[in-house]
Design a protein around this motif. Structure first.
Motif, PDB file in Angstrom:
ATOM      1  N   GLY A 262       0.821  -1.204   0.000  1.00 40.12           N
ATOM      2  CA  GLY A 262       0.000   0.000   0.000  1.00 40.12           C
ATOM      3  C   GLY A 262       0.853   1.250   0.000  1.00 40.12           C
ATOM      4  O   GLY A 262       1.728   1.422   0.848  1.00 40.12           O
ATOM      5  N   LEU A 305      -7.481  -5.239  -4.245  1.00 40.26           N
ATOM      6  CA  LEU A 305      -7.114  -4.369  -3.119  1.00 40.26           C
ATOM      7  C   LEU A 305      -6.239  -3.225  -3.636  1.00 40.26           C
ATOM      8  O   LEU A 305      -5.020  -3.245  -3.496  1.00 40.26           O
ATOM      9  CB  LEU A 305      -6.366  -5.168  -2.045  1.00 40.26           C
ATOM     10  CG  LEU A 305      -7.111  -6.356  -1.428  1.00 40.26           C
ATOM     11  CD1 LEU A 305      -6.177  -7.192  -0.570  1.00 40.26           C
ATOM     12  CD2 LEU A 305      -8.294  -5.863  -0.595  1.00 40.26           C
ATOM     13  N   ASN A 307      -5.551  -0.397  -2.586  1.00 40.71           N
ATOM     14  CA  ASN A 307      -4.736   0.269  -1.562  1.00 40.71           C
ATOM     15  C   ASN A 307      -3.799  -0.697  -0.852  1.00 40.71           C
ATOM     16  O   ASN A 307      -3.243  -0.375   0.206  1.00 40.71           O
ATOM     17  CB  ASN A 307      -5.634   0.958  -0.533  1.00 40.71           C
ATOM     18  CG  ASN A 307      -6.331   2.172  -1.114  1.00 40.71           C
ATOM     19  OD1 ASN A 307      -5.764   2.865  -1.965  1.00 40.71           O
ATOM     20  ND2 ASN A 307      -7.554   2.422  -0.695  1.00 40.71           N
ATOM     21  N   GLN A 311      -5.347  -2.662   3.245  1.00 41.59           N
ATOM     22  CA  GLN A 311      -6.751  -2.302   3.099  1.00 41.59           C
ATOM     23  C   GLN A 311      -7.640  -3.278   3.856  1.00 41.59           C
ATOM     24  O   GLN A 311      -8.722  -2.923   4.329  1.00 41.59           O
ATOM     25  CB  GLN A 311      -7.128  -2.300   1.611  1.00 41.59           C
ATOM     26  CG  GLN A 311      -8.520  -1.785   1.312  1.00 41.59           C
ATOM     27  CD  GLN A 311      -8.792  -1.735  -0.191  1.00 41.59           C
ATOM     28  OE1 GLN A 311      -7.869  -1.746  -1.003  1.00 41.59           O
ATOM     29  NE2 GLN A 311     -10.068  -1.691  -0.564  1.00 41.59           N
ATOM     30  N   SER A 314      -7.820  -2.000   7.302  1.00 35.74           N
ATOM     31  CA  SER A 314      -8.658  -0.806   7.356  1.00 35.74           C
ATOM     32  C   SER A 314     -10.139  -1.174   7.335  1.00 35.74           C
ATOM     33  O   SER A 314     -10.961  -0.502   7.953  1.00 35.74           O
ATOM     34  CB  SER A 314      -8.329   0.110   6.171  1.00 35.74           C
ATOM     35  OG  SER A 314      -6.991   0.552   6.241  1.00 35.74           O
ATOM     36  N   ASP A 326      -3.947   9.427   2.213  1.00 37.35           N
ATOM     37  CA  ASP A 326      -4.697   8.712   1.192  1.00 37.35           C
ATOM     38  C   ASP A 326      -6.017   9.382   0.901  1.00 37.35           C
ATOM     39  O   ASP A 326      -6.576   9.248  -0.172  1.00 37.35           O
ATOM     40  CB  ASP A 326      -4.986   7.268   1.644  1.00 37.35           C
ATOM     41  CG  ASP A 326      -3.832   6.363   1.278  1.00 37.35           C
ATOM     42  OD1 ASP A 326      -2.918   6.842   0.604  1.00 37.35           O
ATOM     43  OD2 ASP A 326      -3.885   5.190   1.666  1.00 37.35           O
TER      44      ASP A 326
END
Length: 342
Positions: A262, A305, A307, A311, A314, A326
């Motif tokens: 990421g 995914l 990110n 992610q 998150s 972000d």
């Protein structure tokens, strides 16, 4: 309890658990896995270093393996035959060499933008690769061995024995924590915010008076220095340095780690390194054409995914505190929209 503190509590607990596992691991795992984990942490340092330029600065570099390998060569050239080099002398010199090289390459490459910047950094990385490959400076294409790991000693008294896998592992772990703390401080500082502003909207940042070139050059140099830290540790662990350490494929592999973990996160690239190297280790042991499967898994991660694998966390515990950049800014334009306006 405020929402921000509530959402940060699981993250702090997770970080504390990861640190506890990292500390306990060498006391319960076989030596092979201790060395393997040290390798993963070293590559995590390199990935986090690259991400300062790529994720936070918007500078996609394909020459960071050159800084990584250059530090290893400095250690190899300072290792006198079958005697150990001084850690306290060779380590600063190796990092200084990587920093100086990053400053030179950055000062020239940062005069370009976008795809041209990528190609210029690739060209400089290949120049260093062929310098060590085609000359006899340090063994040429055969590389050079480091017979004895650096000695951490003051006045003839040995402070640490890096030949012991568990000691070396903890030295790498301390370096990793130090790099992580430094990057967190940089990203959350006014310098980090200005760097992110230049990445998100260069024209607006320039109109506000930000010294864009100096910001990016400083970030690129710090990134190169941290790549040198990783290169020094890698050369110490494997006892061998070869031109392949400086090759573009090494830079591309680390860039994949950053993408998997990421962008715009301090710890994301470390997660990416753990995922990619761990995946390779599992696939090598079980599948003949493991490269094919690895490629499919990487494509799936990038598509599903965007990110990175962080992610997933998150989704469970809420947005990461170190991923604040972000979030889209109301006045920001895509970085690609600014290409050509530098």
């Amino acid at each position: 309890m405020p929402e921000s503190k509530a959402s940060g509590l699981p993250r702090l607990l997770a970080m504390a658990a990861c640190l506890a596992i990292a500390v306990v691991l060498p006391f319960v795992a076989p030596v092979y896995y201790v060395q393997f984990c040290a390798k993963v942490l070293i590559m995590g340092i390199l990935a986090m270093a690259l991400n300062l330029a790529v994720g936070h600065g918007g500078l996609v570099s394909l020459c960071h393996a050159a800084f990584f390998g250059l530090a290893g060569y400095v250690l190899a050239l300072m290792s006198p035959g079958y005697d150990a080099a001084s850690f306290l002398l060779s380590f600063p010199l190796a990092v200084a060499a990587s920093t100086a090289m990053a400053l030179v390459i950055g000062a020239l490459a940062l005069r370009t933008r976008g795809i041209y910047f990528i190609m210029v950094t690739l060209a400089f990385g290949e120049m260093l690769f062929f310098f060590f490959h085609d000359t006899r400076v340090a063994g040429g294409s055969d590389g050079i061995s480091i017979n004895v790991r650096p000695e951490v000693a003051i006045g003839g008294y040995q402070l640490l024995d890096l030949d012991k896998p568990i000691v070396f592992y903890f030295v790498v772990l301390v370096c990793l924590i130090g790099v992580m703390a430094l990057l967190t401080m940089i990203v959350n500082s006014p310098f980090g915010h200005a760097l992110a502003a230049a990445r998100d909207n260069e024209r607006r940042a320039r109109s506000l008076g930000f010294p864009i070139f100096r910001l990016r050059l400083t970030a690129f140099a710090v990134s190169g220095a941290l790549a040198g830290v990783a290169g020094y540790l890698a050369a110490s662990q494997f006892g061998f340095v070869a031109p392949q350490m400086l090759g573009w494929h090494q830079s591309a592999t680390v860039l994949v780690m950053v993408l998997i973990g990421g962008l715009r996160s301090v710890t994301g690239p470390l997660v990416g390194a753990i995922v990619l190297i761990g995946l390779e280790e599992v696939l090598k042991a079980n599948i003949e054409h493991w490269k094919l499967v690895e490629g499919l898994v990487i494509i799936a991660i990038v598509v599903l995914l965007p990110n990175g694998v962080r992610q997933i966390w998150s989704m469970i515990a809420g947005p990461a505190s170190d991923a604040a950049s972000d979030r889209p800014r109301p006045d920001a334009k895509p970085a690609t929209a600014e290409v050509g306006h530098g």
